[in-house]
Every structure is written in structure tokens, then in C-alpha cells.
Design an enzyme around this catalytic site. Sequence first.
Site, PDB file in Angstrom:
ATOM      1  N   SER A 170       0.942  -1.195   0.030  1.00  0.00           N
ATOM      2  CA  SER A 170      -0.063   0.009  -0.201  1.00  0.00           C
ATOM      3  C   SER A 170       0.711   1.102   0.068  1.00  0.00           C
ATOM      4  O   SER A 170       1.708   1.495  -0.914  1.00  0.00           O
ATOM      5  CB  SER A 170      -1.021  -0.024   1.215  1.00  0.00           C
ATOM      6  OG  SER A 170      -2.155   0.660   0.914  1.00  0.00           O
ATOM      7  N   ASP A 266      -9.253  -3.743  -6.328  1.00  0.00           N
ATOM      8  CA  ASP A 266      -8.809  -3.082  -4.989  1.00  0.00           C
ATOM      9  C   ASP A 266      -8.579  -1.455  -5.705  1.00  0.00           C
ATOM     10  O   ASP A 266      -7.540  -1.458  -6.492  1.00  0.00           O
ATOM     11  CB  ASP A 266      -7.392  -3.736  -4.909  1.00  0.00           C
ATOM     12  CG  ASP A 266      -6.863  -2.935  -3.605  1.00  0.00           C
ATOM     13  OD1 ASP A 266      -7.168  -1.631  -3.336  1.00  0.00           O
ATOM     14  OD2 ASP A 266      -5.554  -3.243  -3.172  1.00  0.00           O
ATOM     15  N   HIS A 292      -8.631  -4.350  -0.403  1.00  0.00           N
ATOM     16  CA  HIS A 292      -7.450  -3.794  -0.202  1.00  0.00           C
ATOM     17  C   HIS A 292      -6.778  -4.504   1.250  1.00  0.00           C
ATOM     18  O   HIS A 292      -5.604  -4.827   1.473  1.00  0.00           O
ATOM     19  CB  HIS A 292      -7.396  -2.508   0.309  1.00  0.00           C
ATOM     20  CG  HIS A 292      -6.176  -1.794   0.503  1.00  0.00           C
ATOM     21  ND1 HIS A 292      -5.151  -1.725  -0.609  1.00  0.00           N
ATOM     22  CD2 HIS A 292      -5.557  -1.334   1.309  1.00  0.00           C
ATOM     23  CE1 HIS A 292      -4.450  -1.074  -0.358  1.00  0.00           C
ATOM     24  NE2 HIS A 292      -4.461  -0.793   0.926  1.00  0.00           N
TER      25      HIS A 292
END
Length: 322
Positions: A170, A266, A292
Amino acid sequence: MRRSRNVFVVAAVLVVLALIGLGIYQWRTGSEGELPNAGGPLGTSSSPAPETAATTTTPAEPEWCPAVEVVSVPGTWESSADDDPFNPQANPASYMLTITKPLQEAYDIGRVRVFTVPYTAQFRNIQTERGRAEMTYDDSRAEGTAKLSGELRFVAQTCPTTKFIIAGFSQGAVIAGDVTSQIGNSAGPIAPERLLGAVMIADGRRENGVGVNPGVDVKGTGAEIALQPLQRVADTVTPGATLTGPRPGGFGVVADRAYEICAPDDTVCDAPLNVGNAVERARALIAANGNHSLYATNPGVIPGTTASEWTVHWVRGVVESM
């Protein structure tokens, strides 16, 4: 009608920008015991080593120098500036622990040194009390980038034969991807030939056709690219969160070993791009934000395995082939 359009746009930015760096990972491990290989040699700071004048002889490497160093970059709220890089405790549910712990269990630290970048992994959002007190995304990303680059540079200068692997999730994937891009374009902290590879999981700057996708095809792109036209709206919601768009030069000469892992739908890495207007874009982004936090268990990202398992297997394959 105009007010309704603005509500959708702001909602999209709130959801997706928060997810760009989302490190909250609800999966819990069954054990929170001490990590193997915790601790490390004295003097292994992540700060860059000072440059010294060239000498005619190459000094002997310190005994602690590993054959490979794996540098992990956690996502938002999964790390802190004072965390232990060899035994991270800032967030016991950090996604990257599903990768680093198996590697520490598999290898002695003298062969594979696993270093988790300790940085202030935050993302200011003025819509929440907690968010207003946090570091901005830009400042957090800059700190993480500096610490990742500093660790790579320090070990590379101290241990001339050590090779490197970078991995991030991320916000950490954005940082890992940015530094990998610098390395591949000969502007990074280490030479390209010393990078064995990099794995970016849920990268907010992911582009189709840039790097290697070991999983299923995804049609979208990174949220920092898809939402770049909405930067002015983003500034009102999450000030200090610059949507940086594509990486200039991609991954350069290391593109063949820069792996981009992204779950379909995502919206951090698979944000819809080809939509007609801002309202449709907002609705699409809000509707597709559920995958996610599932990379350790989602079987639909890489057939037959998970992103965590694939990464551990890939790292072990690279190490064993040396």
C-alpha cells in the site's frame, strides 16, 4: 444537482485516498511471540553512512554482512518512527509480517537480513479528529523514502557483496516502487545490478505494462494516477496528499524484476480510469474498495496461492539460486 456531484466526488476522494496508504489489516495472527533473528549488529543504523575518500584497497566486510538483505516497507498505521526494524511491534497485525516472519524463520540473519523500515506511517485526513493530528501523506512518504534509501545506501557501502530485495504494501508499496524506479533509472541509493528484485503489493502508482504482473490481469490503474485530475478536491479533504501520477521512466533497467501485485477491484491499485465524468468515477471508486485488506487470504489475485505466499516463495527461490 451540482451539490450531489460534489458529494460523490468528495466521497470518492475520501475513500480512495484513505486506502492509498491503508495499513489497517484486520486479519490477526495466532501468535504474537518474538520474531526469530530479532536484533542486529551494532551500528546498523538506517541513516546513510558518510562518504569517505576512495582508497586503493577494499576493506574487509564486517562479519554481520548478509548475502541478501530484504527491506520491507509497511503500509499506513503499520509502522512508527521508533519501531524495531528487526522485530517490529508498532502493529502486530501489519500485513508485511505475513511475509517477513516466514523469511526470518527460514533463514539465519547472517544469510538473509530482514529489515523493516521504521517510519511515521500516517495519512492526514481533516475529516476526522485523529486524522487532523497526523502527519501528511507527503511527509510520511518522504520520511519512509529517506529511511528506505538510507538503509540501502548504508548496507551497500558497508557490505560490498550484499544484494538486495525490496518489498512493500500500500503506502509502503508506493515508497518501495518509487525507490525501485530510482534504482532502475540509475538515480537510486544502490546500483541496479545489486537489486535482486522488488515486490509492490497494492501500489497506488501501478500502471499496466510497467513491471511484471505475476497474477491475474487487472484493467484499472493506481489511484494516484486515476485521481490525479481531482487533485484540487483532494487538497480540501486530505491536504498534503499529492497525487503523483505515473513514475517517470517506469522501473528502468530493473523492470524485469519489479513485480506489481494487485487484487482485481482493489481501488488503490486497480482504480477505474475509463469513465465518462467525475460523478461516474466517484461511484465506481466507492463501489470497488473491498479487497485491499485481503492479500494474505485472497485466492483471486495469483491463481493457486496468495500474495503473501507467492512473495515468500519468490524470495526463497531467488536466495536459493545464488
